[in-house]
Motif scaffolding. Sequence first.
Motif, PDB file in Angstrom:
ATOM      1  N   ASP A 286       0.853  -1.174   0.000  1.00 32.62           N
ATOM      2  CA  ASP A 286       0.000   0.000   0.000  1.00 32.62           C
ATOM      3  C   ASP A 286       0.901   1.239   0.000  1.00 32.62           C
ATOM      4  OD1 ASP A 286      -1.689   2.097   0.581  1.00 32.62           O
ATOM      5  OD2 ASP A 286      -2.898   0.978   2.035  1.00 32.62           O
ATOM      6  N   SER A 287       0.962   1.928  -1.151  1.00 31.16           N
ATOM      7  CA  SER A 287       1.928   3.040  -1.240  1.00 31.16           C
ATOM      8  C   SER A 287       1.567   4.186  -0.294  1.00 31.16           C
ATOM      9  CB  SER A 287       2.086   3.527  -2.675  1.00 31.16           C
ATOM     10  OG  SER A 287       0.917   3.404  -3.397  1.00 31.16           O
ATOM     11  N   VAL A 308       8.057   0.097  -6.814  1.00 28.24           N
ATOM     12  CA  VAL A 308       7.626   0.691  -5.544  1.00 28.24           C
ATOM     13  C   VAL A 308       7.726   2.214  -5.641  1.00 28.24           C
ATOM     14  CG1 VAL A 308       8.142   0.876  -3.075  1.00 28.24           C
ATOM     15  CG2 VAL A 308       8.257  -1.357  -4.214  1.00 28.24           C
ATOM     16  N   TYR A 309       8.850   2.703  -6.171  1.00 25.02           N
ATOM     17  CA  TYR A 309       9.017   4.160  -6.312  1.00 25.02           C
ATOM     18  C   TYR A 309       7.971   4.725  -7.281  1.00 25.02           C
ATOM     19  CZ  TYR A 309      13.494   3.615  -3.898  1.00 25.02           C
ATOM     20  OH  TYR A 309      14.465   3.337  -2.970  1.00 25.02           O
ATOM     21  N   ARG A 310       7.707   3.982  -8.368  1.00 25.03           N
ATOM     22  CA  ARG A 310       6.686   4.441  -9.337  1.00 25.03           C
ATOM     23  C   ARG A 310       5.331   4.549  -8.672  1.00 25.03           C
ATOM     24  NH1 ARG A 310       8.416  -0.010 -12.700  1.00 25.03           N
ATOM     25  NH2 ARG A 310      10.326   0.658 -13.682  1.00 25.03           N
ATOM     26  N   GLN A 314       2.868   7.834  -8.021  1.00 27.37           N
ATOM     27  CA  GLN A 314       1.491   7.907  -8.536  1.00 27.37           C
ATOM     28  C   GLN A 314       0.520   8.472  -7.519  1.00 27.37           C
ATOM     29  OE1 GLN A 314       0.224   4.119  -9.905  1.00 27.37           O
ATOM     30  NE2 GLN A 314       0.474   4.785 -12.023  1.00 27.37           N
ATOM     31  N   GLN A 315       0.846   8.358  -6.240  1.00 26.89           N
ATOM     32  CA  GLN A 315      -0.039   8.863  -5.184  1.00 26.89           C
ATOM     33  C   GLN A 315      -0.020  10.386  -5.213  1.00 26.89           C
ATOM     34  OE1 GLN A 315      -1.908   7.307  -2.683  1.00 26.89           O
ATOM     35  NE2 GLN A 315      -1.562   5.333  -3.679  1.00 26.89           N
ATOM     36  N   LYS A 316      -1.181  10.960  -5.172  1.00 27.45           N
ATOM     37  CA  LYS A 316      -1.210  12.426  -5.258  1.00 27.45           C
ATOM     38  C   LYS A 316      -1.135  13.045  -3.857  1.00 27.45           C
ATOM     39  CE  LYS A 316      -1.406  12.397  -9.701  1.00 27.45           C
ATOM     40  NZ  LYS A 316      -0.120  11.793 -10.013  1.00 27.45           N
ATOM     41  N   PHE A 317       0.023  12.974  -3.262  1.00 28.01           N
ATOM     42  CA  PHE A 317       0.232  13.584  -1.945  1.00 28.01           C
ATOM     43  C   PHE A 317       0.654  15.037  -2.137  1.00 28.01           C
ATOM     44  CE2 PHE A 317      -0.417   9.799   0.285  1.00 28.01           C
ATOM     45  CZ  PHE A 317      -0.246  10.002   1.647  1.00 28.01           C
TER      46      PHE A 317
END
Length: 565
Positions: A286-287, A308-310, A314-317
Amino acid sequence: IHMSCPGFHHAPQHLRCQPLSGAGTLRWNEYDRPEEFNFASDVLDHWTQMEKEGKRSPNPALWWVNDQGDEVKWSFREMTDLTRRTANVFTQTCGLQTGDRLALILPRVPEWWLVSVGCIRTGIIFMPGTTQMKAKDILYRLQVSGAKAIVTTDTLAPEVESVAPECPSLKTKLLVSDHSREGWLDFRSLIKSASPDHVCIKSKTLDPMVIFFTSGTTGFPKMAKHNHGFALRSYFPACRKLLQLKASDVFWCLSDTGWILATLGSLLEPWTAGSTVFAHHLPQFDSKVIIETFFKYPITQCLAAPSVYRMILQQKFTSLRFPTLEHCCTGGEALLPEEQEQWKRQTGILLYQAYGQSETGITCGTLRGMKIKPGSMGKAIPPFDIQIIDDKGNIQPPNTEGNIGIRIKPTRPIGLFMYYENNPEKTAEVECGDFYNTGDRATIDEEGYFWFLGRSDDVINASGYRIGPAEVENALAEHPAVAESAVVSSPDPVRGEVVKAFIVLNPGFLSRDQDELTKELQQHVKSVTAPYKYPRKVEFVSELPKTITGKIKRSELRKKEFGQK
Ligand code: BCO
């Protein structure tokens, strides 16, 4: 670490006995081949001694957390105590001996570290495996290795029980759980009552230590067997330069406990430097949880596959500026230059690439502080002499495509696998002139940087997993809809590559809804073998391209996927 420099002294004087920050002197360098080495006594117990003498800060050796707020913090002293107890459980309670094999199939729980080091203390050869395995995968591993023991959790216990009667060598089943289970020894309570007094074996550097299963184009996974030199390599000054870990670092490797990357990144590399190993239970990837963890804990360095880094990117933090993170390293699959730049833009941290295999550990990399050439996996790390070779083992000039070869003659370097266990044919197949042929294609430039191109065979590298097409084809063949199939890699923006299956259906299934059937087949593969192998793409075809002798031309299908002629 020790005051003297034994071993064979092939190295120039100035390279010997280099200081290891804050911890006395290093005993060996990459040109030495000491007769004896044991990670538990030479490294772990050394840091315990440093702790006792007040020469190491009180950071934990292992800092484990889960998402229920539980934490385990063990000092090196506790690690020594607990792993000695584990060693006694193995030898005294279970009757295991040096050279016996033990299947270690645990998720990220603190006991994974106890079992690994307990095995190293006793010379029991441990075989890490992913908890994604199903009964058939486990059966194969237990049978082919002749394992005498298995350590696992409640989730996999029924799968093990279903195959145990077919594994006559399997004498001991150890369960890591808060509950007891009939037919299983309770690891946690045994540890509590075991003695903390244990004398570590005096292992020869070339004695076997660990086996990693690794997939090939054909057949079932092979057993890549490593000796204690695999752990010694992490200790060499040239290897220490990759991450430049210090005792004050908090290091997080996100690889699943079943892969060589975890043995290196969650055990050997950080503890050799006396750093804190950080681990998150993370039963499901879970990123979002990963990002929150970087904000919550004082993690200074991280190692994970490019996927994992990708997935984090992708998560819009609102911010990916992690407060304590200083250094990031990646390996296991190809990384694009844009991805490296994007990581730098968003986090402010450079992403360093390394390259290796289950057979080799980390062979080359962009060392911390070295000039990064985006897209390159860096330079060879001694004692490995790495060259680009042709099919006869001839060294190729710069900028010429060839296979990545590691020199094994006249001397096999410390840290390279010994051989494929029980498989002299496959071992011979990967020897090419004076080199071990990795089967990976690449070029080298004038400055010695390597540039990865792909596999020379049909092995698929999906999000850092090495997957043999035959393993997936065999799983598909068990479904009544499948007349035949060919499994190849296909490009994917997040996972780099994914598994794609071309399937010829049996006549009775031709009228079925294709989306529904795709889902059913995917589910079927997930249920009969480790789910990471399932085909994320499926295409139904009327026939498969074949040679005149009837062999499926996977390369033709693969080239089409990658838009090549
Ligand atoms: O994507 P789906 O949801 O359809 O399926 C996923 C999982 O949900 C599912 N699954 C997992 N456990 C299951 C299960 N299904 C049923 N039962 C279970 N017990 O199966 C699919 C598994 O695929 P995945 O593992 O790729 O899943 P995920 O969660 O998307 O993980 C993404 C990554 C990036 C975290 C994962 O792919 C990963 O960890 N990749 C890196 C692997 C790695 O560490 N490689 C290094 C190897 S060592 C090396 O290369 C040498 C270097 C020196």
